[in-house]
Design an enzyme around this catalytic site. Structure first.
Site, PDB file in Angstrom:
ATOM      1  N   HIS A 100      -7.500  -2.783  -6.218  1.00  0.00           N
ATOM      2  CA  HIS A 100      -6.183  -2.601  -5.596  1.00  0.00           C
ATOM      3  C   HIS A 100      -6.342  -2.568  -4.072  1.00  0.00           C
ATOM      4  O   HIS A 100      -7.320  -2.007  -3.561  1.00  0.00           O
ATOM      5  CB  HIS A 100      -5.530  -1.311  -6.099  1.00  0.00           C
ATOM      6  N   GLU A 150      -0.652  -9.279  -5.387  1.00  0.00           N
ATOM      7  CA  GLU A 150       0.078  -8.227  -4.681  1.00  0.00           C
ATOM      8  C   GLU A 150      -0.065  -8.442  -3.168  1.00  0.00           C
ATOM      9  O   GLU A 150      -1.031  -7.956  -2.565  1.00  0.00           O
ATOM     10  CB  GLU A 150      -0.490  -6.855  -5.037  1.00  0.00           C
TER      11      GLU A 150
HETATM   12  P1  13P Z   1       5.287  -0.914  -5.068  1.00  0.00           P
HETATM   13  O1  13P Z   1       5.919  -1.406  -6.340  1.00  0.00           O
HETATM   14  O2  13P Z   1       5.603   0.518  -4.757  1.00  0.00           O
HETATM   15  O3  13P Z   1       5.552  -1.841  -3.932  1.00  0.00           O
HETATM   16  O4  13P Z   1       3.699  -0.926  -5.302  1.00  0.00           O
HETATM   17  C1  13P Z   1       3.112  -2.059  -5.803  1.00  0.00           C
HETATM   18  C2  13P Z   1       1.714  -1.741  -6.184  1.00  0.00           C
HETATM   19  O5  13P Z   1       0.884  -1.486  -5.333  1.00  0.00           O
HETATM   20  C3  13P Z   1       1.379  -1.709  -7.607  1.00  0.00           C
HETATM   21  O6  13P Z   1       0.014  -1.706  -7.799  1.00  0.00           O
END
Ligand code: 13P
Length: 222
Positions: A100, A150
């Site tokens: 992450h 992401e």
């Molecule tokens: P948000 O949905 O709060 O933007 O976070 C995304 C995330 O980092 C999920 O791993």
């Protein structure tokens, strides 16, 4: 009927086990309710949704949750503070988030992430590799892993990636199971599936509100 994966990343929330239990149970009950309600009398849901919840490690056993936010690359030994893939498997975890961006930002390297994915695959768990560019994918992984796109600018900012931009990334990813994550909510969730072509979503903030999280599940299932 498509198979979709909706993953809740609770990050370091909530502060207490009692709150975690309330949130978890209300999501579980809500999912049951959704499954027992058809969109309308003659219709079936168009997509089959599997839900994964990744709470902090300390809540995993009490909740019997199926997802973890990280793990170490060795199965046992003198590694103070670490949690192994085998330990996670033993308590019923099925999916593990790896790499992450919030961990990369605090020093997790490409090499560490590579070792973690391999260790997770080796014990038969499913890694979800989080990336914000394709160059973050190790080349030599043997086995099936899930990818989660992401973009860092979209995480926790309320500024989701445009559907067009995410669609391009989806097309370029050489993986048949890719999730989108970053400011997902019940308004934009379906677009990432229907218009951008993702196989699921990785959800942070919105997964801490059971009503909003359940709306997302329902919207993508219909
Ligand atoms: P948000 O949905 O709060 O933007 O976070 C995304 C995330 O980092 C999920 O791993």
């Amino acid at each position: 009927m498509k198979k979709l994966l909706i993953v809740a990343n609770w990050k370091m929330n909530p502060e207490r086990l009692t709150q975690a239990k309330l949130l978890f149970n209300s999501v579980k009950q809500g999912i049951k309710k959704i499954r027992n309600t058809r969109p309308n009398r003659n219709q079936r849901f168009s997509n089959r949704v599997e839900v994964v919840i990744c709470p902090p490690f300390v809540y995993l056993s009490a909740l019997k949750a199926n997802g973890a936010q990280d793990c170490f690359w060795e199965n046992k030994g003198a590694y103070t503070g670490e949690i192994s893939p085998l330990m996670l498997k033993d308590i019923g975890v099925k999916y593990v988030l790896i790499g992450h961006s919030e961990r990369r930002a605090r020093g997790e390297t490409f090499e560490m992430i590579n070792k973690k994915i391999k260790a997770v695959l080796k014990v038969g768990l499913k890694p979800i590799l989080c990336i914000d560019k394709l160059s973050q994918i190790p080349k030599d992984i043997q086995g099936n892993y899930i990818l989660a796109y992401e973009p860092v600018f979209a995480i926790g900012t309320g500024k989701p990636c445009s559907v067009e931009r995410s669609k391009k990334m989806r097309k370029n990813a050489d993986n048949n199971f890719v999730l989108y994550g970053g400011s997902v909510n019940s308004q934009n969730a379906k677009d990432y599936i229907e218009k951008a072509g993702f196989q699921g979503l990785l959800i942070g903030g919105a997964s801490l509100n059971s009503k909003e999280f359940l709306r997302i599940i329902k919207n993508v299932a219909i």
